[in-house]
Design a protein around this motif. Structure first.
Motif, PDB file in Angstrom:
ATOM      1  N   VAL A  97     -71.121   9.837  16.679  1.00  0.00           N
ATOM      2  CA  VAL A  97     -72.201   9.273  15.710  1.00  0.00           C
ATOM      3  C   VAL A  97     -72.071   9.669  14.514  1.00  0.00           C
ATOM      4  O   VAL A  97     -71.323  11.424  14.358  1.00  0.00           O
ATOM      5  CB  VAL A  97     -73.133   9.749  15.539  1.00  0.00           C
ATOM      6  CG1 VAL A  97     -74.726   9.607  14.669  1.00  0.00           C
ATOM      7  CG2 VAL A  97     -73.892   9.401  17.713  1.00  0.00           C
ATOM      8  N   GLU A  98     -72.139   8.788  13.203  1.00  0.00           N
ATOM      9  CA  GLU A  98     -71.636   9.660  12.282  1.00  0.00           C
ATOM     10  C   GLU A  98     -72.536   9.405  10.857  1.00  0.00           C
ATOM     11  O   GLU A  98     -72.842   8.023  10.737  1.00  0.00           O
ATOM     12  CB  GLU A  98     -70.156   8.520  11.320  1.00  0.00           C
ATOM     13  CG  GLU A  98     -68.485   9.300  12.081  1.00  0.00           C
ATOM     14  CD  GLU A  98     -67.608   8.887  11.772  1.00  0.00           C
ATOM     15  OE1 GLU A  98     -66.246   9.341  11.859  1.00  0.00           O
ATOM     16  OE2 GLU A  98     -67.276   7.895  11.132  1.00  0.00           O
ATOM     17  N   ALA A  99     -72.844   9.956   9.990  1.00  0.00           N
ATOM     18  CA  ALA A  99     -73.350   9.766   8.841  1.00  0.00           C
ATOM     19  C   ALA A  99     -72.636   8.337   8.187  1.00  0.00           C
ATOM     20  O   ALA A  99     -71.394   8.751   7.482  1.00  0.00           O
ATOM     21  CB  ALA A  99     -73.688  10.438   8.025  1.00  0.00           C
ATOM     22  N   VAL A 100     -73.296   7.180   7.621  1.00  0.00           N
ATOM     23  CA  VAL A 100     -72.963   6.293   6.552  1.00  0.00           C
ATOM     24  C   VAL A 100     -73.696   6.909   4.878  1.00  0.00           C
ATOM     25  O   VAL A 100     -74.561   7.153   4.747  1.00  0.00           O
ATOM     26  CB  VAL A 100     -73.364   5.404   7.001  1.00  0.00           C
ATOM     27  CG1 VAL A 100     -73.261   4.060   5.941  1.00  0.00           C
ATOM     28  CG2 VAL A 100     -73.433   4.552   8.368  1.00  0.00           C
ATOM     29  N   GLY A 101     -72.432   7.067   4.224  1.00  0.00           N
ATOM     30  CA  GLY A 101     -72.499   6.889   3.491  1.00  0.00           C
ATOM     31  C   GLY A 101     -73.171   6.425   1.739  1.00  0.00           C
ATOM     32  O   GLY A 101     -73.182   4.792   2.059  1.00  0.00           O
ATOM     33  N   PRO A 102     -74.266   7.285   1.128  1.00  0.00           N
ATOM     34  CA  PRO A 102     -75.420   6.418   0.269  1.00  0.00           C
ATOM     35  C   PRO A 102     -74.359   5.386  -0.523  1.00  0.00           C
ATOM     36  O   PRO A 102     -74.997   4.168  -0.531  1.00  0.00           O
ATOM     37  CB  PRO A 102     -76.117   7.404   0.262  1.00  0.00           C
ATOM     38  CG  PRO A 102     -75.255   8.657  -0.034  1.00  0.00           C
ATOM     39  CD  PRO A 102     -74.238   8.101   1.365  1.00  0.00           C
ATOM     40  N   GLU A 103     -73.563   6.056  -0.571  1.00  0.00           N
ATOM     41  CA  GLU A 103     -72.594   5.027  -1.555  1.00  0.00           C
ATOM     42  C   GLU A 103     -71.322   3.852  -1.480  1.00  0.00           C
ATOM     43  O   GLU A 103     -70.290   3.013  -2.132  1.00  0.00           O
ATOM     44  CB  GLU A 103     -72.270   5.539  -2.638  1.00  0.00           C
ATOM     45  CG  GLU A 103     -72.813   6.010  -3.614  1.00  0.00           C
ATOM     46  CD  GLU A 103     -74.055   5.551  -4.003  1.00  0.00           C
ATOM     47  OE1 GLU A 103     -74.019   4.395  -5.027  1.00  0.00           O
ATOM     48  OE2 GLU A 103     -75.518   5.431  -4.297  1.00  0.00           O
ATOM     49  N   SER A 104     -71.222   4.504   0.385  1.00  0.00           N
ATOM     50  CA  SER A 104     -70.268   3.556   0.344  1.00  0.00           C
ATOM     51  C   SER A 104     -70.022   1.978   0.205  1.00  0.00           C
ATOM     52  O   SER A 104     -71.584   1.394   0.704  1.00  0.00           O
ATOM     53  CB  SER A 104     -70.064   3.672   1.976  1.00  0.00           C
ATOM     54  OG  SER A 104     -71.223   3.437   2.985  1.00  0.00           O
ATOM     55  N   PRO A 105     -69.225   1.206   0.841  1.00  0.00           N
ATOM     56  CA  PRO A 105     -69.438  -0.189   0.879  1.00  0.00           C
ATOM     57  C   PRO A 105     -70.126  -0.473   2.225  1.00  0.00           C
ATOM     58  O   PRO A 105     -70.825  -1.666   1.823  1.00  0.00           O
ATOM     59  CB  PRO A 105     -67.457  -1.203   1.355  1.00  0.00           C
ATOM     60  CG  PRO A 105     -66.726   0.225   0.494  1.00  0.00           C
ATOM     61  CD  PRO A 105     -67.707   1.445   0.780  1.00  0.00           C
ATOM     62  N   LEU A 106     -70.507   0.041   2.991  1.00  0.00           N
ATOM     63  CA  LEU A 106     -70.972  -0.335   4.249  1.00  0.00           C
ATOM     64  C   LEU A 106     -72.801  -0.470   3.501  1.00  0.00           C
ATOM     65  O   LEU A 106     -73.437  -1.466   3.510  1.00  0.00           O
ATOM     66  CB  LEU A 106     -71.365  -0.271   5.269  1.00  0.00           C
ATOM     67  CG  LEU A 106     -71.461   0.057   6.201  1.00  0.00           C
ATOM     68  CD1 LEU A 106     -71.773  -1.907   7.025  1.00  0.00           C
ATOM     69  CD2 LEU A 106     -71.677   0.365   7.627  1.00  0.00           C
ATOM     70  N   ALA A 107     -72.577   0.479   3.278  1.00  0.00           N
ATOM     71  CA  ALA A 107     -74.830   1.245   2.713  1.00  0.00           C
ATOM     72  C   ALA A 107     -74.657  -0.137   1.468  1.00  0.00           C
ATOM     73  O   ALA A 107     -75.964  -0.391   1.652  1.00  0.00           O
ATOM     74  CB  ALA A 107     -74.544   2.397   1.983  1.00  0.00           C
ATOM     75  N   ARG A 108     -73.637  -0.298   0.335  1.00  0.00           N
ATOM     76  CA  ARG A 108     -74.065  -1.243  -0.188  1.00  0.00           C
ATOM     77  C   ARG A 108     -74.600  -2.632   0.161  1.00  0.00           C
ATOM     78  O   ARG A 108     -74.788  -3.637  -0.489  1.00  0.00           O
ATOM     79  CB  ARG A 108     -73.060  -1.211  -1.356  1.00  0.00           C
ATOM     80  CG  ARG A 108     -73.624  -0.065  -2.356  1.00  0.00           C
ATOM     81  CD  ARG A 108     -71.427  -0.327  -3.045  1.00  0.00           C
ATOM     82  NE  ARG A 108     -70.741  -0.582  -2.672  1.00  0.00           N
ATOM     83  CZ  ARG A 108     -69.616   0.109  -3.252  1.00  0.00           C
ATOM     84  NH1 ARG A 108     -69.987   1.481  -3.373  1.00  0.00           N
ATOM     85  NH2 ARG A 108     -68.403   0.265  -2.907  1.00  0.00           N
ATOM     86  N   LEU A 109     -73.600  -2.865   0.946  1.00  0.00           N
ATOM     87  CA  LEU A 109     -73.630  -4.273   1.593  1.00  0.00           C
ATOM     88  C   LEU A 109     -75.358  -4.841   2.652  1.00  0.00           C
ATOM     89  O   LEU A 109     -75.844  -5.062   2.346  1.00  0.00           O
ATOM     90  CB  LEU A 109     -72.399  -4.576   2.936  1.00  0.00           C
ATOM     91  CG  LEU A 109     -71.187  -5.252   2.478  1.00  0.00           C
ATOM     92  CD1 LEU A 109     -69.946  -5.200   2.708  1.00  0.00           C
ATOM     93  CD2 LEU A 109     -71.476  -6.644   1.698  1.00  0.00           C
ATOM     94  N   ILE A 110     -75.361  -3.504   3.196  1.00  0.00           N
ATOM     95  CA  ILE A 110     -76.569  -3.082   3.678  1.00  0.00           C
ATOM     96  C   ILE A 110     -77.691  -3.512   3.062  1.00  0.00           C
ATOM     97  O   ILE A 110     -79.001  -4.619   3.260  1.00  0.00           O
ATOM     98  CB  ILE A 110     -76.987  -2.154   4.809  1.00  0.00           C
ATOM     99  CG1 ILE A 110     -75.758  -2.072   5.935  1.00  0.00           C
ATOM    100  CG2 ILE A 110     -78.275  -2.154   5.302  1.00  0.00           C
ATOM    101  CD1 ILE A 110     -76.171  -0.882   6.470  1.00  0.00           C
ATOM    102  N   ALA A 111     -77.541  -2.528   1.848  1.00  0.00           N
ATOM    103  CA  ALA A 111     -78.757  -2.839   0.877  1.00  0.00           C
ATOM    104  C   ALA A 111     -78.643  -3.972  -0.168  1.00  0.00           C
ATOM    105  O   ALA A 111     -79.909  -4.752   0.036  1.00  0.00           O
ATOM    106  CB  ALA A 111     -78.418  -1.686  -0.280  1.00  0.00           C
ATOM    107  N   GLN A 112     -77.350  -4.916  -0.254  1.00  0.00           N
ATOM    108  CA  GLN A 112     -78.068  -6.335  -0.566  1.00  0.00           C
ATOM    109  C   GLN A 112     -78.589  -7.080   0.445  1.00  0.00           C
ATOM    110  O   GLN A 112     -79.129  -7.961   0.497  1.00  0.00           O
ATOM    111  CB  GLN A 112     -76.182  -6.589  -0.856  1.00  0.00           C
ATOM    112  CG  GLN A 112     -75.339  -6.159  -2.097  1.00  0.00           C
ATOM    113  CD  GLN A 112     -74.311  -6.491  -1.815  1.00  0.00           C
ATOM    114  OE1 GLN A 112     -73.359  -7.310  -1.440  1.00  0.00           O
ATOM    115  NE2 GLN A 112     -73.721  -6.345  -2.441  1.00  0.00           N
ATOM    116  N   ASP A 113     -78.306  -7.217   1.798  1.00  0.00           N
ATOM    117  CA  ASP A 113     -78.944  -8.360   2.767  1.00  0.00           C
ATOM    118  C   ASP A 113     -80.423  -7.455   2.585  1.00  0.00           C
ATOM    119  O   ASP A 113     -81.263  -8.682   2.802  1.00  0.00           O
ATOM    120  CB  ASP A 113     -78.919  -7.630   4.054  1.00  0.00           C
ATOM    121  CG  ASP A 113     -78.918  -8.819   5.410  1.00  0.00           C
ATOM    122  OD1 ASP A 113     -78.553 -10.114   5.378  1.00  0.00           O
ATOM    123  OD2 ASP A 113     -79.643  -8.093   6.297  1.00  0.00           O
TER     124      ASP A 113
END
Length: 119
Positions: A97-113
């Motif tokens: 289990v790893e924390a997802v960085g709030p500014e990571s590309p993944l976090a940005r894609l989730i925010a867009q969704d």
């Protein structure tokens, strides 16, 4: 044989004794399962033996028209046929289990969704 059973029993007891602490509830985590699947979601809670995620996503690879590979994040709640609202994962199935960085590309894609809203 007795030594093997004793070792297995000690490992089982130790797993129950030592708490699994993935992180803070309310934060987004990447969870890799033993079968290779990766899920990304907000940790709702952790109980003895499992953890529960909400707002769960996975990454789906695809090929662009020009032949280049791409990836998209997929909301399980919006896109899986049964619209799951939670994912309960047995701890023994988790590799890490790893924390997802709030500014990571993944976090940005989730925010867009999330901004797009329900489908």
């Amino acid at each position: 044989m007795a030594a093997l059973l004793a070792l297995a029993g000690a490992a089982w007891w130790w797993q129950l004794r030592v708490p699994f602490a993935p992180g803070t509830a309310g934060a987004t985590y990447a969870v890799q399962l033993q079968n290779g699947q990766m899920f990304y979601g907000v940790l709702r809670r952790q109980e003895r033996g499992y953890l529960e995620l909400v707002e769960v996503y996975y990454v789906q690879p695809y090929t662009l028209p020009n032949g280049q590979p791409g990836n998209r994040v997929v909301s399980r709640q919006k896109n899986d046929w049964h619209g799951p609202t939670t994912l309960s994962v047995p701890i023994e199935r988790i590799v890490y289990v790893e924390a997802v960085g709030p500014e990571s590309p993944l976090a940005r894609l989730i925010a867009q969704d999330k901004v797009r809203g329900p489908r």
